[in-house]
Design a protein around this motif. Structure first.
Motif, PDB file in Angstrom:
ATOM      1  N   VAL A 195       9.742   3.338 -10.222  1.00 25.84           N
ATOM      2  CA  VAL A 195      10.989   3.372  -9.215  1.00 25.84           C
ATOM      3  C   VAL A 195      10.324   2.965  -7.907  1.00 25.84           C
ATOM      4  CG1 VAL A 195      12.468   5.176  -8.384  1.00 25.84           C
ATOM      5  CG2 VAL A 195      12.003   5.358 -10.338  1.00 25.84           C
ATOM      6  N   ASP A 196       9.495   3.467  -7.566  1.00 25.15           N
ATOM      7  CA  ASP A 196       8.967   2.581  -6.255  1.00 25.15           C
ATOM      8  C   ASP A 196       7.435   2.174  -6.243  1.00 25.15           C
ATOM      9  OD1 ASP A 196       8.216   2.014  -4.026  1.00 25.15           O
ATOM     10  OD2 ASP A 196       8.447   3.993  -2.985  1.00 25.15           O
ATOM     11  N   ASP A 217       4.936   1.033  -4.777  1.00 25.72           N
ATOM     12  CA  ASP A 217       4.116   1.139  -3.726  1.00 25.72           C
ATOM     13  C   ASP A 217       3.756   2.785  -3.688  1.00 25.72           C
ATOM     14  OD1 ASP A 217       3.569  -1.350  -3.380  1.00 25.72           O
ATOM     15  OD2 ASP A 217       5.908  -1.400  -2.506  1.00 25.72           O
ATOM     16  N   LEU A 218       4.668   3.417  -4.684  1.00 26.88           N
ATOM     17  CA  LEU A 218       4.620   5.161  -4.036  1.00 26.88           C
ATOM     18  C   LEU A 218       3.063   5.444  -4.208  1.00 26.88           C
ATOM     19  CD1 LEU A 218       6.645   7.568  -3.539  1.00 26.88           C
ATOM     20  CD2 LEU A 218       6.262   7.867  -5.271  1.00 26.88           C
ATOM     21  N   LYS A 249      11.675   9.776  -7.633  1.00 28.36           N
ATOM     22  CA  LYS A 249      10.397   9.531  -7.940  1.00 28.36           C
ATOM     23  C   LYS A 249       9.519  10.550  -6.894  1.00 28.36           C
ATOM     24  CE  LYS A 249      10.940   6.946  -3.046  1.00 28.36           C
ATOM     25  NZ  LYS A 249      10.634   5.497  -2.122  1.00 28.36           N
TER      26      LYS A 249
END
Length: 801
Positions: free
Chosen positions: A704-705, A707-708, A676
């Motif tokens: 994948v995330d 909130d990145l 990520k």
């Protein structure tokens, strides 16, 4: 007008018998080349004669070569050692620090351990070359051998007294290393064996003029000022002398020495190499600069320096023949090419690179020289990956400022050193010092050694020191006062009597340790820290008197001692920093570099993983991000681990090396396509270069995330550029809210401050963005003294009730 005659240099009362049967030698120990001269006194004609020695040097093929010029180079090849011209011819074929050593003069005074940890001579007696001081020791052993052979062949006394010239700006640590190298060879050195190069040059020039019946004149109504411009391969030294006549005859005194500046003809060669020769060399081989790490670029550059120097010299000589009254014709701006043939081969991790024909145009040399002739605030040119390039005006203005002499009152400009032969340099100084007389000796490269030989004759043979040396920088101490306290002003005559500083006191009650940090020039050039530790459990009372005694001996070595209530100080030397202005973080980086060198030497040239980690962190903290990235890359090569590529890429990105960063982000994604952070970072890096690929990477990171933070911000920016302002705002707001929570709880990561400020700006919070940027935490480094332990000046004592 008064003439400067040979007699005026000699002591009024002299016993010539004491110099008979002795040989007086002067050595000009140069960064690039060295010269040896002998001085003698002719009683019958009352003249001083000097001669520069043509000495035999072995070439790589075994033939002998004689010249006055001895390159300051040592090489080890085919189980034999070469010094001088033979070694110089191998300068760019062998590996520096491993089997060839040069420019070690400018590295004296460093304490970086076994800097040459790859040295093939590190454990081979009698050479044992591990650091620059060892290289100087071996070089002087060779010079002594050549001088002894010359004396035997010419039936000259081998009872030899030496004087050695050095840059006027050499500090105490550099002088000490040089003296140690001389003493290790049992060379007969006096307390004043070292003479500043500009002073030696002036002595030689004045004596030669007097001997030729064309003496210099001194105005009887005022003392003349001479600016000696000594520009060699590795140094540019400026000395300003005051000359005149007193009741005792001719006198000369030093009134200013320039600040140490890293500048020499080698720097001009470096600029020509990096900006003209290397780009063409790489293009010839189908390669690009960004494909190579700094160490490899330095390796390629080393192979091209000799070519650059030859092209520079040829063009300079051509233009010199056309120069009239120090004015170069317009031809200097033409595209006229100077071409030379030279087979250059370099072996790199990208294969063998080679080229046999090189050129440089007049205009390219003119443009290169303009970098070294800059005036004003931008005198230093900083280019990433190349170190810095300094202008000749840095040392010139430094010396003029210290001398308190307007440039219009400089009577003479004396040119010395191989690089001072450049018509560009002479033209520039003629324009700048328009009221001064330009003095250009017939041979600019031998005057310094001849002056050193005259100094040896006068001082060792007649006990007369013609030019009294002075301190080049003020010595000061850091206290709790608002300004550092000067304890020895610049321009103090050397040697000086012991100076007692008796107005310092302790600064607080129950002070267990008193620290007296002593600096050269300014507070960033820490020389050493004197510590006085109380033997009482209660420590020192407040306002307890401290006595500090300092003196500078004839070789400009600083001697200091301090006491408080009968307790003597503990000295902690902080070499190698006398000539380098360094932050605390940069000092830590040098300490880590020293540790890596020591460990690499003990481990067959390979530092441990732990040492590389410590070195990388120290570089990063000191702001040397590119060095940190390269160290991390080396760590990965020696001790590979999974998931290191993204971290290496981030460091390269922070250093501005975008192509290298992309290369390592791609490697991280080859290893793990769903990484990520690598996806987010690569997407951010490619946002303007390849928007389509950037968007794909950022979307994969969010898959994948969700909130990145970085991926959300960069995707939001892309959406905004595509006209989806609402979608962009939602992403900005999501990250803003998260950062704000961390901000309020003091848990915002350091990397996020810049991102937080930019998101605040995206949402119109411009004043808050400024507050965020102002509060970005700075680097916290190891201190070399504790501010709480500093002393204070008695006159600044506060009365307490």
């Amino acid at each position: 007008m008064n003439e400067i005659t040979t007699s005026s240099f000699l002591p009024a009362v002299r016993n010539s018998a004491i110099i008979r049967g002795k040989t007086f030698v002067g050595i000009d120990f140069g960064t690039s080349t060295s010269v040896i001269s002998i001085a003698s006194y002719d009683e019958s004609n009352n003249l001083i004669h000097t001669e520069s020695l043509r000495l035999k040097q072995k070439l790589p093929d075994g033939t002998l070569y004689s010249s006055e010029i001895i390159p300051s180079v040592i090489a080890w090849i085919n189980n034999q050692i070469l010094v001088g011209e033979g070694a110089s011819q191998l300068k760019y074929q062998l590996k520096r620090g491993k089997n060839i050593w040069y420019s070690f003069k400018m590295e004296l005074g460093e304490d970086l351990g076994a800097k040459y940890y790859e040295s093939e001579l590190r454990d081979k007696a009698p050479f044992n070359i591990r650091n620059p001081k060892d290289a100087a020791r071996v070089f002087f052993a060779y010079l002594k051998y050549l001088i002894t052979c010359y004396c035997q062949e010419n039936s000259i006394s081998n009872d030899i007294s030496y004087a050695v010239s050095i840059p006027a700006s050499f500090e105490a640590n550099q002088r000490k290393d040089l003296l140690d190298a001389l003493m290790a060879n049992d060379m007969n050195v006096s307390k004043q064996a070292l003479i500043d190069e500009p002073n030696a040059a002036f002595i030689s020039y004045a004596v030669s003029r007097a001997s030729e019946g064309q003496p210099m004149f001194v105005n009887p109504d005022y003392n003349s000022k001479v600016l000696v411009f000594d520009f060699g391969g590795g140094t540019c030294d400026i000395s300003i002398l005051e000359i005149g006549y007193s009741a005792n005859g001719f006198f000369s005194k030093n009134i200013a020495i320039s600040k140490f500046t890293k500048l020499g003809g080698d720097d001009i060669d470096r600029y020509i190499t990096y900006h003209y020769l290397m780009p063409r060399f790489l293009e010839e081989n189908g390669k690009k600069m960004e494909q190579f790490r700094t160490n490899e670029k330095k390796q390629i550059a080393s192979a091209l320096y000799k070519v650059a120097e030859r092209l520079k010299i040829i063009i300079n000589k051509t233009l010199s023949t056309l120069t009239t009254d120090f004015t170069i014709p317009a031809l200097k701006n033409s595209d006229t090419k100077t071409t030379i043939e030279s087979d250059v081969k370099v072996y790199t991790n990208k294969g063998e690179l080679k080229q046999s024909s090189f050129y440089l145009t007049n205009k390219e040399l003119t443009d290169a020289m303009s970098v070294f002739l800059k005036k004003g605030y931008s005198k230093t040119t900083r280019i990433k990956g190349e170190d810095e390039y300094n202008s000749i005006y840095s040392p010139i203005e430094s010396a003029i400022k210290k001398s308190n002499t307007p440039k219009e009152e400089i009577d003479y400009i004396l040119f010395i050193g191989g690089s001072a032969q450049s018509p560009y340099i002479q033209e520039e100084l003629k324009k700048y010092f328009e009221d001064s007389e330009m003095l250009v000796p017939a041979n600019l490269q031998t005057h310094v050694s001849q002056g050193a030989a005259i100094h040896s004759l006068l001082f060792n043979g007649m006990n007369k020191c013609l030019i009294q040396p002075i301190s080049s920088e003020p010595i000061l101490i850091i206290t709790k006062d608002e300004q550092p306290k000067i304890i020895l002003p610049a321009g103090t005559q050397i040697p000086c009597d012991t100076i007692i500083i008796d107005d310092l006191v302790t600064s607080r009650e129950k002070q267990k340790v008193v620290e007296l940090p002593i600096c050269v020039g300014n507070v960033r050039k820490l020389l050493f820290n004197l510590k006085i530790e109380s033997t009482l459990s209660s420590g020192f009372p407040i306002n307890t008197p401290i006595q500090l005694a300092i003196e500078v001996n004839t070789d400009k070595m600083l001697i200091a001692r301090a006491s408080c209530m009968g307790v003597i100080c503990h000295v902690e030397p902080l070499s190698p920093f006398a000539n380098k202005e360094l932050s605390t973080e940069e000092r830590a980086a040098l300490k880590a570099e020293r540790q890596a060198n020591l460990e690499a030497e003990n481990n067959g040239g390979v530092p441990s993983k732990e040492t590389l980690i410590a070195l990388r962190l120290a570089y990063d903290k000191a702001g040397h991000t590119f060095k940190a990235a390269e160290t991390y890359e080396l760590q990965n090569e020696l001790y590979p681990e999974s998931d290191m590529f993204n971290s290496i890429a981030v460091l390269y990105n922070n250093a501005g090396a975008t192509d290298k960063a992309i290369e390592f982000y791609e490697k991280a994604l080859e290893e793990n396509p769903n990484h990520k952070y690598a996806n987010a970072n690569l997407g951010s890096t490619l946002r303007f270069r390849d928007p389509k690929r950037a968007k794909e990477c950022l979307q994969r990171a969010i898959s994948v995330d969700p909130d990145l933070d970085i991926a959300l911000i960069e995707l939001g920016r892309i959406q905004k550029s595509e006209g989806d302002t609402q979608g962009a705002k939602e992403k900005f707001q999501k990250v803003y809210d998260r950062y704000l929570r961390q901000w309020k709880t003091n848990s915002l990561p350091k990397y996020a401050y810049g991102w937080f400020a930019s998101v605040a700006e995206e949402l119109g919070e411009n004043d808050f963005a400024k507050e965020i940027r102002r509060s970005t935490p700075g680097a916290q480094g190891e201190a070399y003294y504790d501010p709480e332990n500093l002393s204070k000046t008695r006159t600044n004592m506060l009365t307490t009730k």
